[in-house]
Design an enzyme around this catalytic site. Structure first.
Site, PDB file in Angstrom:
ATOM      1  N   GLU A 123       0.846  -1.223   0.046  1.00  0.00           N
ATOM      2  CA  GLU A 123       0.112   0.081  -0.096  1.00  0.00           C
ATOM      3  C   GLU A 123       1.237   1.471  -0.226  1.00  0.00           C
ATOM      4  O   GLU A 123       1.183   1.177   1.206  1.00  0.00           O
ATOM      5  CB  GLU A 123      -0.642  -0.077   1.552  1.00  0.00           C
ATOM      6  N   LYS A 149      -2.494  -1.786  -3.459  1.00  0.00           N
ATOM      7  CA  LYS A 149      -3.535  -1.078  -2.371  1.00  0.00           C
ATOM      8  C   LYS A 149      -3.165   0.489  -2.513  1.00  0.00           C
ATOM      9  O   LYS A 149      -2.289   0.539  -1.594  1.00  0.00           O
ATOM     10  CB  LYS A 149      -3.838  -1.692  -0.796  1.00  0.00           C
TER      11      LYS A 149
HETATM   12  P1  13P Z   1      -9.797   4.225   3.731  1.00  0.00           P
HETATM   13  O1  13P Z   1     -10.167   3.244   2.699  1.00  0.00           O
HETATM   14  O2  13P Z   1     -10.114   4.772   5.860  1.00  0.00           O
HETATM   15  O3  13P Z   1      -8.481   4.873   3.598  1.00  0.00           O
HETATM   16  O4  13P Z   1      -8.508   2.812   4.866  1.00  0.00           O
HETATM   17  C1  13P Z   1      -7.968   2.292   3.994  1.00  0.00           C
HETATM   18  C2  13P Z   1      -6.480   1.495   4.703  1.00  0.00           C
HETATM   19  O5  13P Z   1      -6.331   0.030   5.399  1.00  0.00           O
HETATM   20  C3  13P Z   1      -5.905   2.499   5.182  1.00  0.00           C
HETATM   21  O6  13P Z   1      -4.434   2.201   5.535  1.00  0.00           O
END
Ligand code: 13P
Length: 337
Positions: free
Chosen positions: A177, A219
């Site tokens: 991510e 992500k």
């Molecule tokens: P949000 O969808 O609230 O941004 O959270 C996703 C997430 O896992 C952030 O690390």
């Protein structure tokens, strides 16, 4: 559930338009969320809230994976069932956040580097034994004037690749991510450029570390205008720019992209995802891994009151279903009424 390979796990999580529920808020973060509904963040309240989400009807058919915080993976429901077993019974896989949060970067102290490589191999072995099938690590990238710096991107993408390799050695699928934050008054073009730089460096690092791309899920943020920009890009432009950015940077053998919601409204998160799936066809699936955009309506409906549990489950189930439709490109705004 038995899986032959990391690829099978990744494909299960995003099968038939399913996506991920991000319920891995650290204790300080969930405490902030509970503050908004005047609810004390006790271990029991956190358990009750997460249990109601995991038992909701809308988990089945719409959610293929749930990202948990350490406490939740070890927690039992009110009746003594492990919360992770409730997730399995809904046809979804439990995953675990394994990073240890952020610290200022030595060479650019206004930017951050995600921590947590120390002891990661041992932690992963334990999480696997507790039933986790996938993991998450979040890099946080600021954009503002001279940020992100090359140093910040390099250090964070290198850490993401090292993390992914360790996780795969422990037979779990890493979610990588790289979150380019929405905060700021930047244009959608600036976001496109920062996101492209981050993704290009990320996939170079993953290749250098011989990470199995077929057993990895990306992500990312969507490519949007800054949250305080005077001019906000519309749904179509966000969808077009995001898809173009991904198409330029992603290898074909990546199984899935599951977006974070990052502070977008519930409906915008759904509408953007739906539009991308309507206008493009790609080698990888485009789905969701939302925290706030899946939970905020449910959290408000619950408000810490046991009598509101059904209403909260209905609110969550509705959003889960809407996002599954968006992952298939079959959502319409009229379905929200
Ligand atoms: P949000 O969808 O609230 O941004 O959270 C996703 C997430 O896992 C952030 O690390």
């Amino acid at each position: 559930m038995n899986f032959e390979s990391l690829e099978d796990i990744a494909n299960h999580i995003v099968s038939e338009g399913k996506g991920i529920l991000a319920a891995d808020e650290s204790t300080p973060t969930i405490t902030k969320r509970f503050d908004t509904i005047d609810t004390e963040s006790t271990e029991e309240n956190r358990r009750d809230y997460r249990e109601l989400l995991f038992r909701a009807v809308g988990m089945k058919n719409n959610i293929g994976g749930v990202i948990l915080f350490d406490e939740t993976l070890r927690q039992e429901a009110k009746d003594g069932t492990m919360l992770s077993d409730i997730i399995y019974a809904q046809g979804a896989l439990p995953g675990i956040k394994v990073d240890k949060g952020i610290k200022p970067l030595d060479s650019s102290p206004d930017e951050n580097l995600t921590q947590g490589l120390d002891g990661l191999d041992e932690r992963c072995a334990e999480y696997f034994s507790l039933g986790a099938k996938f993991t998450k690590w979040r890099a946080v990238i600021k954009q503002d004037g001279s940020f992100p710096s090359d140093d910040c991107l390099k250090a964070n993408m290198e850490a993401l690749a090292e993390y992914a390799k360790i996780v795969q050695n422990n037979n779990m699928v890493p979610i990588v991510e790289p979150e380019v934050l929405m905060d700021g008054s930047h244009s959608i073009e600036d976001c496109y450029s920062a996101t492209s730089r981050a993704l290009e460096m990320l996939f170079n690092s993953l290749t250098d570390h011989e990470v199995n791309i077929k057993g990895t899920i990306l992500k990312p943020n969507m490519v949007t205008s800054g949250s305080t920009a005077s001019e906000q890009a519309n749904i179509s432009l966000v969808a077009e720019k995001t898809v173009k950015c991904l198409q330029n940077s992603l290898p074909d053998d990546l199984p899935a992209v599951t977006f974070l919601s990052g502070g977008q409204s519930d409906i915008d998160s759904t509408a953007h995802l739906d539009k991308m799936n309507k206008i493009s066809s790609n080698p990888w699936k485009l789905s969701f891994s939302y925290g706030r955009a899946l939970q905020q309506a449910a959290l408000k409906a619950w408000s810490g009151n046991v009598e509101n549990e059904t209403a909260a489950q209905e609110a969550f189930s509705h959003r889960a279903k809407m996002n599954k439709l968006a992952a298939l490109g079959e959502w319409e705004s009229s379905l929200e009424n």
